[in-house]
Write an enzyme that holds these catalytic residues in place. Structure first.
Site, PDB file in Angstrom:
ATOM      1  N   GLY A  18      -9.103   3.980   7.032  1.00  0.00           N
ATOM      2  CA  GLY A  18      -8.815   5.397   7.250  1.00  0.00           C
ATOM      3  C   GLY A  18      -7.337   5.707   7.409  1.00  0.00           C
ATOM      4  N   PHE A  19      -6.607   4.814   8.057  1.00  0.00           N
ATOM      5  CA  PHE A  19      -5.204   5.119   8.346  1.00  0.00           C
ATOM      6  C   PHE A  19      -4.339   3.870   8.259  1.00  0.00           C
ATOM      7  CE2 PHE A  19      -7.914   8.126  10.485  1.00  0.00           C
ATOM      8  CZ  PHE A  19      -7.341   9.351  10.139  1.00  0.00           C
ATOM      9  N   HIS A  64      -1.272  -1.389  -4.259  1.00  0.00           N
ATOM     10  CA  HIS A  64      -2.539  -1.008  -3.618  1.00  0.00           C
ATOM     11  C   HIS A  64      -2.564   0.503  -3.393  1.00  0.00           C
ATOM     12  CE1 HIS A  64      -6.066  -1.965  -1.077  1.00  0.00           C
ATOM     13  NE2 HIS A  64      -5.636  -1.016  -0.267  1.00  0.00           N
ATOM     14  N   HIS A  87      -8.373   1.071  -4.047  1.00  0.00           N
ATOM     15  CA  HIS A  87      -9.324   0.866  -2.945  1.00  0.00           C
ATOM     16  C   HIS A  87     -10.044   2.186  -2.680  1.00  0.00           C
ATOM     17  CE1 HIS A  87      -9.615  -0.241   1.648  1.00  0.00           C
ATOM     18  NE2 HIS A  87     -10.796  -0.147   1.082  1.00  0.00           N
ATOM     19  N   ASP A 115      -4.769   3.670  -1.948  1.00  0.00           N
ATOM     20  CA  ASP A 115      -5.862   3.997  -1.031  1.00  0.00           C
ATOM     21  C   ASP A 115      -6.420   5.383  -1.310  1.00  0.00           C
ATOM     22  OD1 ASP A 115      -6.089   1.711   0.773  1.00  0.00           O
ATOM     23  OD2 ASP A 115      -4.028   2.184   1.329  1.00  0.00           O
ATOM     24  N   MET A 130     -12.249   4.363  -0.721  1.00  0.00           N
ATOM     25  CA  MET A 130     -12.911   4.610   0.565  1.00  0.00           C
ATOM     26  C   MET A 130     -13.628   5.949   0.456  1.00  0.00           C
ATOM     27  SD  MET A 130      -9.861   3.166   2.939  1.00  0.00           S
ATOM     28  CE  MET A 130      -8.721   3.239   1.560  1.00  0.00           C
ATOM     29  N   MET A 170     -11.580  -5.815   5.312  1.00  0.00           N
ATOM     30  CA  MET A 170     -10.736  -4.925   6.121  1.00  0.00           C
ATOM     31  C   MET A 170     -10.419  -5.598   7.456  1.00  0.00           C
ATOM     32  SD  MET A 170     -10.124  -2.275   4.304  1.00  0.00           S
ATOM     33  CE  MET A 170      -9.145  -1.465   5.572  1.00  0.00           C
ATOM     34  N   MET A 193      -9.158   8.111  -0.316  1.00  0.00           N
ATOM     35  CA  MET A 193     -10.024   8.473   0.816  1.00  0.00           C
ATOM     36  C   MET A 193     -10.583   9.873   0.605  1.00  0.00           C
ATOM     37  SD  MET A 193      -7.844   7.049   4.032  1.00  0.00           S
ATOM     38  CE  MET A 193      -6.827   5.568   3.918  1.00  0.00           C
ATOM     39  N   SER A 201       0.848  -1.196   0.000  1.00  0.00           N
ATOM     40  CA  SER A 201       0.000   0.000   0.000  1.00  0.00           C
ATOM     41  C   SER A 201       0.878   1.238   0.000  1.00  0.00           C
ATOM     42  CB  SER A 201      -0.891   0.014   1.239  1.00  0.00           C
ATOM     43  OG  SER A 201      -1.438   1.302   1.395  1.00  0.00           O
ATOM     44  N   ASP A 228      -6.714  -6.345   4.304  1.00  0.00           N
ATOM     45  CA  ASP A 228      -6.077  -5.025   4.326  1.00  0.00           C
ATOM     46  C   ASP A 228      -6.133  -4.451   5.738  1.00  0.00           C
ATOM     47  OD1 ASP A 228      -5.177  -2.472   3.779  1.00  0.00           O
ATOM     48  OD2 ASP A 228      -6.881  -1.907   2.514  1.00  0.00           O
ATOM     49  N   GLY A 229      -4.945  -4.238   6.311  1.00  0.00           N
ATOM     50  CA  GLY A 229      -4.863  -3.590   7.618  1.00  0.00           C
ATOM     51  C   GLY A 229      -4.109  -4.432   8.634  1.00  0.00           C
ATOM     52  N   GLY A 230      -2.963  -3.919   9.081  1.00  0.00           N
ATOM     53  CA  GLY A 230      -2.212  -4.599  10.133  1.00  0.00           C
ATOM     54  C   GLY A 230      -1.572  -5.906   9.695  1.00  0.00           C
ATOM     55  N   GLY A 283      -0.905   1.705   9.547  1.00  0.00           N
ATOM     56  CA  GLY A 283      -0.205   1.515  10.814  1.00  0.00           C
ATOM     57  C   GLY A 283      -1.056   1.107  12.001  1.00  0.00           C
ATOM     58  N   GLY A 307       1.071  -1.988   4.171  1.00  0.00           N
ATOM     59  CA  GLY A 307       1.627  -0.638   4.052  1.00  0.00           C
ATOM     60  C   GLY A 307       2.875  -0.513   4.899  1.00  0.00           C
ATOM     61  N   SER A 308       2.689  -0.408   6.212  1.00  0.00           N
ATOM     62  CA  SER A 308       3.849  -0.175   7.076  1.00  0.00           C
ATOM     63  C   SER A 308       4.812  -1.360   7.097  1.00  0.00           C
ATOM     64  CB  SER A 308       3.411   0.219   8.482  1.00  0.00           C
ATOM     65  OG  SER A 308       2.224  -0.406   8.843  1.00  0.00           O
TER      66      SER A 308
HETATM   67  C1  DX5 Z   1      -6.325   1.649   5.613  1.00  0.00           C
HETATM   68  C2  DX5 Z   1      -5.876   1.327   4.213  1.00  0.00           C
HETATM   69  C3  DX5 Z   1      -4.750   0.367   4.141  1.00  0.00           C
HETATM   70  C4  DX5 Z   1      -3.477   0.820   4.791  1.00  0.00           C
HETATM   71  C5  DX5 Z   1      -2.831  -0.413   5.353  1.00  0.00           C
HETATM   72  O1  DX5 Z   1      -7.561   2.257   5.578  1.00  0.00           O
HETATM   73  O2  DX5 Z   1      -6.954   0.780   3.455  1.00  0.00           O
HETATM   74  O3  DX5 Z   1      -4.509  -0.064   2.796  1.00  0.00           O
HETATM   75  O4  DX5 Z   1      -2.585   1.457   3.944  1.00  0.00           O
HETATM   76  O5  DX5 Z   1      -1.727  -0.030   6.111  1.00  0.00           O
HETATM   77  P1  DX5 Z   1      -1.029  -1.022   7.138  1.00  0.00           P
HETATM   78  O6  DX5 Z   1      -0.558  -2.223   6.357  1.00  0.00           O
HETATM   79  O7  DX5 Z   1       0.062  -0.202   7.700  1.00  0.00           O
HETATM   80  O8  DX5 Z   1      -2.071  -1.426   8.168  1.00  0.00           O
HETATM   81 ZN    ZN Z   2      -6.520  -0.160   1.460  1.00  0.00          ZN
END
Ligand code: DX5
Ligand code: ZN
Length: 217
Positions: free
Chosen positions: A141-142, A30, A63, A32, A65, A136, A34, A7, A174-176, A144, A196-197
């Site tokens: 939204g964010f 990916h 994606h 994002d 959002m 999800m 928003m 991401s 997607d997420g964590g 990390g 992402g992170s």
């Molecule tokens: C959050 C995004 C994710 C985000 C994932 O709303 O949809 O794609 O970038 O980031 P990590 O992998 O750091 O949770």
């Molecule tokens: Zn995403």
């Protein structure tokens, strides 16, 4: 074979082209999007997707959002998205169906995304025409945030629905996602892992992608 989708939300936006190229060993990129309404954050819009398209041949997994995503399908398809995912919570089902139809007309792959609160059964009206379902594993939204283990059940339920109605459909999470959570989600049935992170938080991006792949298998 598990697919990895870095991401770019966690990339260095000043050096976006460099960071995209660093992720070239991944399967999807990916992106994002928003809108500050569906989620409380504002990120990437159509012109940035257009610019990304010019600097990479990678598969662009976009994606959305955003509220009422039907309004923007044409624009993101024309900007060069390969796949668009719309959130089931973002509009009335008839307009979600119309958004999917628009994707089809553009030859873009079709996906729906589920917030953690949404049950797996919500995909049933669409499942037979989908290329991918995005579950999800954090509140969107964010980047990390911490992985929500309670979403493993939803992943298992969506996997069962996919096996029954459309086995070719992919299941993305997607997420964590990191080397610790990757084996949990793949065991539950996910085959595309957004990170992402866990990718851009590392100096060695290609190494991070390889480590995720190894952890997921
Ligand atoms: C959050 C995004 C994710 C985000 C994932 O709303 O949809 O794609 O970038 O980031 P990590 O992998 O750091 O949770
Ligand atoms: Zn995403």
């Amino acid at each position: 074979m598990v697919k990895i989708a870095p991401s770019i939300l966690s990339a260095d936006f000043v050096n976006l082209e460099r960071d995209i190229k660093r992720a070239s060993s991944a399967d999807y990129l990916h992106v994002d999007v928003m809108d500050g309404a569906f989620v409380p954050n504002l990120t990437i819009g159509v012109p940035v997707v257009e610019s990304i398209r010019k600097c990479t041949d990678m598969f662009l997994d976009v994606h959305l959002m955003i509220d009422k995503p039907e309004r923007y399908i044409d624009a993101f398809a024309q900007a060069g998205a390969d796949l668009l995912s719309v959130h089931l919570e973002a509009d009335h089902p008839t307009r979600i169906a119309r958004a999917l139809k628009r994707m089809e007309e553009h030859g873009v792959k079709k996906a729906v995304a589920l917030r953690p609160i949404t049950s797996a059964n919500a995909v049933l009206p669409y499942i037979e025409e989908l290329d991918l379902v995005l579950v999800m594993t954090v509140e969107p939204g964010f980047g990390g945030q911490a992985f929500m283990e309670s979403q493993l059940d939803t992943i298992r339920q969506v996997r069962a629905i996919i096996e029954k109605y459309n086995p070719a459909c992919e299941l993305e999470v997607d997420g964590g996602i990191n080397a610790k959570t990757a084996p949990l989600v793949t065991a539950a049935g996910a085959n595309v892992l957004v990170a992402g992170s866990a990718v851009y938080g590392k100096e060695d991006v290609a190494g991070a992608i390889a480590a995720l792949r190894a952890a997921a298998e």
